[in-house]
Enzyme design. Structure first.
Site, PDB file in Angstrom:
ATOM      1  N   ASP A 105       0.854  -1.190   0.000  1.00 32.98           N
ATOM      2  CA  ASP A 105       0.000   0.000   0.000  1.00 32.98           C
ATOM      3  C   ASP A 105       0.895   1.249   0.000  1.00 32.98           C
ATOM      4  OD1 ASP A 105      -2.946   0.945   0.488  1.00 32.98           O
ATOM      5  OD2 ASP A 105      -1.843   1.894   2.129  1.00 32.98           O
ATOM      6  N   ARG A 106       0.715   2.169   0.950  1.00 29.76           N
ATOM      7  CA  ARG A 106       1.549   3.378   0.972  1.00 29.76           C
ATOM      8  C   ARG A 106       3.024   3.034   1.185  1.00 29.76           C
ATOM      9  NH1 ARG A 106      -1.327   7.329  -1.292  1.00 29.76           N
ATOM     10  NH2 ARG A 106       0.015   8.897  -0.342  1.00 29.76           N
ATOM     11  N   TRP A 151      -8.378   9.589  -1.283  1.00 33.54           N
ATOM     12  CA  TRP A 151      -7.163  10.286  -1.696  1.00 33.54           C
ATOM     13  C   TRP A 151      -7.406  11.795  -1.779  1.00 33.54           C
ATOM     14  CZ3 TRP A 151      -3.382   8.175  -5.868  1.00 33.54           C
ATOM     15  CH2 TRP A 151      -2.898   6.920  -5.481  1.00 33.54           C
ATOM     16  N   HIS A 266      -7.458  -6.749   1.112  1.00 28.19           N
ATOM     17  CA  HIS A 266      -6.375  -5.777   0.978  1.00 28.19           C
ATOM     18  C   HIS A 266      -5.269  -5.963   2.015  1.00 28.19           C
ATOM     19  CE1 HIS A 266      -4.303  -2.085  -0.002  1.00 28.19           C
ATOM     20  NE2 HIS A 266      -4.471  -1.630   1.231  1.00 28.19           N
TER      21      HIS A 266
END
Length: 302
Positions: A105-106, A151, A266
């Site tokens: 992810d990030r 986002w 996820h």
């Protein structure tokens, strides 16, 4: 969690990182995503130690028990370039000049920046459930904006802080049983800290500004990842639904790309730790006392 691991607060200059580390053998750094902490790896890290690796799990700058610099209008203090520099400093502090890197992810955005900015330090890199930020933005559709609206909400000044800190439990909605109780408690404590929430938002604000500019400069210069690259994605998440095979996109950025999907949601490190650890140990250099096992076939959708 993390039985046999040590912990430390490591001063990296303008930030101070909380780090878990343990094991022996070739080093690998595990970088978490939003809104997790390094505790998200609590089911994967011991499996990698057992496979013969030194495993290092930091809380990213501003996340969890790490602390970052003051917030500025240009968001540069929370850029992926700054966070990548933290990881290099931590690894040098622990005695590692070269290491493998896994970003989810990030954390994948940090892994990309670190690999491009410090190519001599990264032996292998793994990107899980992520693409370069500019690849998302260049494919902006109504479907993406609807699914990934956070986002753009996070980029707004002031408003998301007030919304999230008013009721962080309702906003983040963690699952104690699925995450594991200690991981859940650590994550919940972090997400109820207004300074951590602000730092996590700065991560996204940097992503749409300074990080985007850095990636655009890389593309213009033709900068590419030189080391072997593994791309993993969760089959129950939406990355493949939005873009097709993520490996195709990553081949714009790296010379040697392989990978597959994993049957998981996820948060793959919590939901499918054995499958993730198996994929990593298949790819990473084996520990000195282990032989590489034959590569296995993996199912992926489509």
């Amino acid at each position: 969690m993390f039985e046999g691991f040590e912990t430390a607060q490591i001063d990296v200059g303008e930030a101070c990182l909380y780090v878990r580390f343990g094991g022996e053998g070739p080093p690998v750094v595990l970088l978490h995503g939003h809104p997790r902490t390094s505790a998200t790896w609590h089911r994967v890290a011991p499996l990698l130690v057992r496979a013969g690796h030194t495993v290092v799990c930091p809380d990213l700058r501003g996340y969890g028990r790490s602390r970052g610099p003051r917030f500025t209008a240009d968001h540069a203090g929370y850029s992926k370039r700054a966070v990548a520099g933290d990881v290099v400093t931590v690894m040098r502090h622990l005695g590692h000049r070269r290491f493998a890197l896994v970003g989810h992810d990030r954390g994948g955005s940090v892994a990309l920046r670190l690999t491009l900015d410090h190519p001599d330090t990264v032996s292998q890199v793994v990107f899980a459930d992520c693409l370069p930020l500019t690849e998302h933005l260049s494919r902006l559709t109504v479907e993406f904006a609807t699914r990934w609206w956070h986002w753009f909400f996070f980029a707004q000044p002031g408003i998301p802080e007030r919304v999230i800190t008013a009721d962080p439990d309702s906003w983040y909605r963690g699952d104690r049983e699925a995450m594991g109780p200690e991981n859940y408690d650590e994550w919940r404590q972090a997400t109820r800290n207004p300074d951590v929430v602000r730092a996590m938002l700065e991560d996204y604000r940097a992503g749409l500004t300074v990080d985007r500019q850095h990636e655009e400069a890389d593309r213009a210069a033709g900068t590419r990842i030189a080391c072997p690259t593994l791309v993993l994605w969760s089959l129950q998440d939406d990355l493949e639904d939005l873009y097709g095979d993520p490996r195709v996109i990553w081949r714009r950025w790296a010379h040697d790309v392989r990978g597959h999907g994993i049957d998981s949601g996820h948060h793959v490190a919590e939901q499918a730790p054995e499958a993730l650890a198996a994929a990593l140990t298949d790819f990473l250099e084996p520990g000195p006392h282990l032989e590489r096992r034959p590569r296995t076939e993996h199912r992926h959708k489509g």
